[in-house]
Design a protein around this motif. Structure first.
Motif, PDB file in Angstrom:
ATOM      1  N   LEU A  40      -1.785  -1.130  -6.213  1.00  0.00           N
ATOM      2  CA  LEU A  40      -2.812  -1.455  -7.216  1.00  0.00           C
ATOM      3  C   LEU A  40      -3.316  -0.190  -7.911  1.00  0.00           C
TER       4      LEU A  40
ATOM      5  N   MET B 264      -3.787 -12.797  -7.551  1.00  0.00           N
ATOM      6  CA  MET B 264      -4.721 -11.686  -7.419  1.00  0.00           C
ATOM      7  C   MET B 264      -6.153 -12.194  -7.291  1.00  0.00           C
TER       8      MET B 264
ATOM      9  N   LYS C 180      -6.598 -13.507  -3.797  1.00  0.00           N
ATOM     10  CA  LYS C 180      -6.660 -12.396  -2.845  1.00  0.00           C
ATOM     11  C   LYS C 180      -8.043 -11.764  -2.836  1.00  0.00           C
ATOM     12  N   ALA C 181      -8.591 -11.493  -4.049  1.00  0.00           N
ATOM     13  CA  ALA C 181      -9.911 -10.877  -4.134  1.00  0.00           C
ATOM     14  C   ALA C 181     -10.981 -11.823  -3.611  1.00  0.00           C
TER      15      ALA C 181
ATOM     16  N   THR D  41      -8.195  -4.793  -6.926  1.00  0.00           N
ATOM     17  CA  THR D  41      -7.607  -5.992  -7.549  1.00  0.00           C
ATOM     18  C   THR D  41      -8.349  -6.355  -8.828  1.00  0.00           C
TER      19      THR D  41
END
Length: 444
Positions: free
Chosen positions: A286, A338, A341-342, A418
């Motif tokens: 990232l 993403m 995930k965050a 992210t």
């Protein structure tokens, strides 16, 4: 003296130029005045003696001396002599010099023919006029000289003032001091001042950027040192524990004889380290922009609902309650993987830091051109000085309990990297109800 150098030079050159011009002009005019005076004097002398010439000619050149005497009695300021054609003296006024003994300053032949000649030896009344003319000329020259000095001073001052101001500003610019913007002059000096100020402004901007870049590089180096130090510490401890277990099994010491049990422990620790290494590699990817987000239209409510099953069991085990309030129709543009995930790391962090029996609230609301997705874990508060550090890798508020709770210390770091990659604004802040994390997702 240094600051007045250019003024003295300009003033000196200006006054010299003006004096030369005035001097040449005065010389030309004085020559013209002298020629005018001589011409006028000649005409006046001829006109003054013309009655004497006419009387002599009317008397047929007889009794010239008697006619001259009567003329002199009426014009006693005149000094003259009359001679015949051979130069002999016919008549002379009392103070006149004869041709043989002439020592006067003025000698002018008024009339000359074959019979007689009249020579004037005194000037007429133009002398006072000439003296007055000279005095007035000197006075005019003095006034012109004074005006020249004043004009040269004003001219030099007006010419050098902006130059001195520009030189002073340039000196302050060289020391990187604050300099006010130049005045709005429309001439070349104004253009020069604006160009210099523009270069100075650009120089300050470049220096500021370089300083910010240097500061950023130092912070990056410090972050990297901290990251490597923390990562090595996080990896070293479980590796050392695994080594002890393996050595105990190899030596068949005590309980370590139960190889299947401790092998499973070793595999468990290696899986944890493999997950930690995967998280580290993900953060590196990232940071290096190797992971490019692919935005899609996402329904925020459905996205959050699909993830809640993973945290419902954990929250119920802690006696916590998760409350969601996201209206239908809130559609955003974001990379689904993403964002999940965050968001999963944010919710997990909220569950882990909310006290038992507490409440976790998740809601969304429109803010300008975004939908703000908020997560609040109630009943908690974090020191304001600690809040920024929570995004640092491996940072934990409670270091003693961190490993027991299975925290790697990379959750919020992953969230930060992210969301930055996605270009999403976010913040972690204290509120009266607890700790709030929000992110602004662009509207679709």
């Amino acid at each position: 003296m240094k600051n007045r150098g250019i003024f003295i030079k300009v003033f000196t050159y200006t006054i010299i130029s003006i004096l030369l011009l005035v001097g040449v002009t005065a010389a030309l005019f004085s020559q013209q005045f002298r020629s005018f005076y001589k011409t006028t004097q000649t005409r006046q002398i001829i006109a003054s003696y013309q009655p004497l010439v006419e009387r002599i000619q009317r008397n047929n050149h007889s009794d010239i001396a008697e006619v001259a005497q009567r003329f002199y009695e009426n014009n006693q300021s005149f000094e003259f002599i009359i001679t015949d054609k051979d130069g002999g003296l016919i008549y002379a006024t009392p103070n006149a010099d004869t041709p043989d003994s002439f020592e006067g300053d003025f000698y002018y032949v008024v009339h000359n023919d074959e019979n007689f000649s009249i020579v004037a030896q005194s000037m007429t009344g133009l002398e006072s006029f000439y003296r007055d003319l000279i005095v007035r000329g000197v006075a005019v020259f003095a006034v012109m000289l004074a005006l020249c000095l004043v004009c040269a001073f004003v001219f030099a001052r007006q010419m050098t003032k902006p130059i001195k101001r520009l030189a002073d500003s340039a000196g302050r610019m060289a020391n990187l001091e604050e300099v006010p913007p130049p005045s709005e002059r429309k001439d070349e000096l104004g253009a020069l001042a604006r160009d210099v100020y523009f270069m100075y402004d650009k120089l300050k901007e470049t220096i500021s950027k370089l300083e910010d870049e240097i500061l950023r590089e130092r912070e990056l180096e410090e972050t990297q040192r901290y990251f490597f130090s923390a990562a090595s510490h996080e990896l070293k401890t479980p590796i050392a524990a695994t080594s002890i277990l393996l050595e105990g099994m190899l030596e068949n010491v005590g309980d370590y004889k139960d190889h299947p049990k401790y092998l499973r422990e070793c595999v468990k620790m290696m899986d944890a380290q493999s997950e930690l290494i995967s998280e580290i590699l993900g953060i590196v990817s990232l940071s290096d922009r190797k992971i490019v987000p692919v935005p899609e239209k996402l329904d925020i409510r459905h996205t959050v609902a699909d993830m809640m099953s993973d945290f419902q069991t954990l929250s119920e085990a802690n006696g916590q309650r998760i409350v969601t309030d996201i209206p239908d129709g809130y559609t955003c543009l974001a990379d689904p993987k993403m964002l999940q995930k965050a968001l999963s790391n944010v919710i997990l962090n909220a569950v882990q830091n909310t006290p038992k029996g507490g409440e976790i609230r998740i809601w969304s609301e429109p803010v300008a051109e975004h939908y703000r997705l908020c997560t609040l874990n109630t009943g908690t508060r974090i020191d304001d000085t600690v809040l920024p550090k929570l995004f640092d890798p491996f940072y934990r508020v409670d270091k003693a309990r961190s490993r027991k709770n299975g925290r790697s210390g990379l959750g919020l770091t992953i969230v930060q990297k992210t969301l930055e990659s996605m270009g999403v604004d976010f913040a972690l802040e204290n509120t009266p109800d607890g700790v709030l994390f929000w992110m602004d997702l662009p509207k679709a």
